[in-house]
Design a protein around this motif. Sequence first.
Motif, PDB file in Angstrom:
ATOM      1  N   ARG A   1      36.556  -0.295  24.219  1.00 24.56           N
ATOM      2  CA  ARG A   1      36.654  -1.751  24.381  1.00 24.56           C
ATOM      3  C   ARG A   1      37.970  -2.265  23.806  1.00 24.56           C
ATOM      4  O   ARG A   1      38.635  -3.113  24.392  1.00 24.56           O
ATOM      5  CB  ARG A   1      35.464  -2.431  23.696  1.00 24.56           C
ATOM      6  CG  ARG A   1      34.171  -2.250  24.470  1.00 24.56           C
ATOM      7  CD  ARG A   1      32.974  -2.857  23.757  1.00 24.56           C
ATOM      8  NE  ARG A   1      31.818  -1.971  23.947  1.00 24.56           N
ATOM      9  CZ  ARG A   1      30.948  -1.644  23.030  1.00 24.56           C
ATOM     10  NH1 ARG A   1      31.045  -2.133  21.807  1.00 24.56           N
ATOM     11  NH2 ARG A   1      29.957  -0.827  23.298  1.00 24.56           N
TER      12      ARG A   1
ATOM     13  N   TYR B   1      41.112  -4.447  25.554  1.00 16.95           N
ATOM     14  CA  TYR B   1      41.674  -5.669  24.963  1.00 16.95           C
ATOM     15  C   TYR B   1      43.178  -5.517  24.718  1.00 16.95           C
ATOM     16  O   TYR B   1      43.947  -6.462  24.888  1.00 16.95           O
ATOM     17  CB  TYR B   1      40.978  -5.999  23.639  1.00 16.95           C
ATOM     18  CG  TYR B   1      39.584  -6.570  23.786  1.00 16.95           C
ATOM     19  CD1 TYR B   1      39.342  -7.695  24.575  1.00 16.95           C
ATOM     20  CD2 TYR B   1      38.497  -5.999  23.125  1.00 16.95           C
ATOM     21  CE1 TYR B   1      38.069  -8.221  24.705  1.00 16.95           C
ATOM     22  CE2 TYR B   1      37.216  -6.523  23.241  1.00 16.95           C
ATOM     23  CZ  TYR B   1      37.002  -7.632  24.035  1.00 16.95           C
ATOM     24  OH  TYR B   1      35.741  -8.152  24.164  1.00 16.95           O
TER      25      TYR B   1
ATOM     26  N   ALA C   1      34.186  -7.108  32.436  1.00 19.08           N
ATOM     27  CA  ALA C   1      33.419  -6.262  31.520  1.00 19.08           C
ATOM     28  C   ALA C   1      31.946  -6.650  31.571  1.00 19.08           C
ATOM     29  O   ALA C   1      31.587  -7.725  32.051  1.00 19.08           O
ATOM     30  CB  ALA C   1      33.946  -6.421  30.089  1.00 19.08           C
TER      31      ALA C   1
ATOM     32  N   CYS D   1      29.484  -1.471  30.238  1.00 11.62           N
ATOM     33  CA  CYS D   1      30.793  -0.821  30.211  1.00 11.62           C
ATOM     34  C   CYS D   1      31.871  -1.891  30.360  1.00 11.62           C
ATOM     35  O   CYS D   1      31.633  -2.926  30.972  1.00 11.62           O
ATOM     36  CB  CYS D   1      30.850   0.166  31.392  1.00 11.62           C
ATOM     37  SG  CYS D   1      32.403   1.022  31.630  1.00 11.62           S
ATOM     38  N   TYR D   2      33.039  -1.660  29.788  1.00 14.31           N
ATOM     39  CA  TYR D   2      34.204  -2.481  30.090  1.00 14.31           C
ATOM     40  C   TYR D   2      34.923  -1.818  31.269  1.00 14.31           C
ATOM     41  O   TYR D   2      35.133  -0.613  31.267  1.00 14.31           O
ATOM     42  CB  TYR D   2      35.136  -2.574  28.882  1.00 14.31           C
ATOM     43  CG  TYR D   2      34.715  -3.613  27.856  1.00 14.31           C
ATOM     44  CD1 TYR D   2      33.375  -3.974  27.701  1.00 14.31           C
ATOM     45  CD2 TYR D   2      35.650  -4.240  27.047  1.00 14.31           C
ATOM     46  CE1 TYR D   2      33.000  -4.922  26.778  1.00 14.31           C
ATOM     47  CE2 TYR D   2      35.278  -5.199  26.121  1.00 14.31           C
ATOM     48  CZ  TYR D   2      33.944  -5.535  25.985  1.00 14.31           C
ATOM     49  OH  TYR D   2      33.574  -6.483  25.066  1.00 14.31           O
TER      50      TYR D   2
END
Length: 611
Positions: free
Chosen positions: A129, A133, A338, A342-343
């Motif tokens: 994650r 980002y 996302a 899951c992202y």
Amino acid sequence: MPEAPKQAPKPADDNLHDKNRKALQFIEDVTANADEVQRRVLAEILSRNAHVEYLRRHGLDGQTDRESFKKTLPVITYEDLQPDVTRIANGDKSPILCSHPISEFLTSSGTSGGERKLMPTIEEELNRRSLLYSLLMPVMSQYVPNLEKGKGMYFLFIKSEAKTPGGLVARPVLTSYYKSSHFKERPYDPYTNYTSPNETILCPDSYQSMYSQLLCGLCQHKEVLRVGAVFASGFIRAIRFLENHWALLCHDIRTGSINPEITDPAIREAVMRILKPDPKLADFIEAECGNDSWGGIITRLWPNTKYVDVIVTGTMSQYIPTLDYYSNGLPLVCTMYASSECYFGVNLNPLCKPSEVSYTLIPTMAYFEFLPVHRNNGAANNPISMPKSLNEKEQRDLVDLVDVKLGQEYELVVTTHAGLYRYRVGDVLRVAGFKNKAPQFNFICRKNVVLSIDSDKTDEVELQNAVKNALNHLAPFDAIVAEYTSYADTSTIPGHYVLFWELSLNGSNPIPPSVFEDCCLAVEESLNSVYRQGRVSDRSIGPLEIKIVEPGTFDKLMDCAISYGASINQYKTPRCVKFAPLLEILNSRVVSKYFSPKCPKWVPGHKQWSN
């Protein structure tokens, strides 16, 4: 497999430039070699989980190649997985789905049996994650320079969490992330330099959190270069909160003291590091907020803002006109795609129009497959309905990431590092283009969803059952609902569900207003826990409304639909209405309306955990 770009300590401009360059090169590398990366991801997932119970049960026998995987493992939904999830929730620590220990459950906004779905996750998923980002701002900086020279005013919140009988925490994915060391102890980075101190974000009291985040954002108004929240609905709630509380906030800024209603000591200490007496700023805010019009309030109060960072795809697109009004037409930016499972990916063209947003799936995040969606003729404006179980041909129809076709719609299917195998996420995507070998997708909708205001998702079956339960209140009056439809009304803040009912009255006694109010509450009590949490805890959904329409209204609805091209032979009453001409007919024939008199019941966690 390409390495994720590492976070650096406080960077100089050249270091930041180098970090951005590495992040963009990472995207180039994984998209150029998308199929090879996907093959490696699948082999890695299957080899390290070779001995887990789920894979042995289906007879994979340690094979890690794509062909054996597709031939052996079924495509599944949450209901197929639920018995295993329940065992883990109840404390079974054996490797059922994953060789790594399940660290917690992420609660999905999707529901099963009225309760949030529980998605198993493992500690290392936080790294994945964080990787996604870390790609967002390097992409954004290509389009909007110098964002590192100011701050972001983001309204971020945690939600309630619960413990399963086996002691695992169950909470939303963003609450998990904000409470993790990845967020709380993040190294200095100009791109994650927010106006809100961590303490204001991590406060479980939504009023204190919102108040203090707005107060800090106003105090630093000249430093703000971008504003946002996760969903468009959340950002609009923040503006409405400001409309209702600006006088109190101005008093705090004028005096340099915090409203006594803010009792959290950590918040008070954090805010006092920012808040100083500033009568001039208080006068400025009072003048702007006291203006008759709130059009462009974002650019008036935060004049250096370059864009609004919120999700406005899918059902959130209904908030675009309101956002345009408050922001004076600033770009609305959707940066990433996302879910709890899951992202998935990032938007590589973030300044595009909301209607053109497409997400490039990052091939390292999971193993992706795609189930072709074929809509029924004339169903374009209806919720997409997909069969829960697939036959052998449909299972064979799944295609890999690099094999999707431009313009085709697909349901997303994922295999994750945390123990989901060929899991149907429920999102319908359309291929909009390609970044190197990796496809870019428009988000079309969640399958089967008819109503949504915030993170709630209500499907047609659930709505039907809720209406059926409410009808018990009409039985003593010998009345029934002859026909009904619904609408997600976002003209109010917060938005709320509206049901249009056409009654068939056989009795002679008039129905008191309190009975219809009881019907409103009965519908709400019957809806899923995500909806009820939005009403009770998050205050993100307003009271449900029932509008009684004149007899014959639904005949006129059908006439109108047919005049716009619907087939008279195939027409059936839509259970949710979005098309403006149909809404005009319904609203022009309303004879009375009623609201739910109180909030429905809701407690954190699953019902069965409290039994």
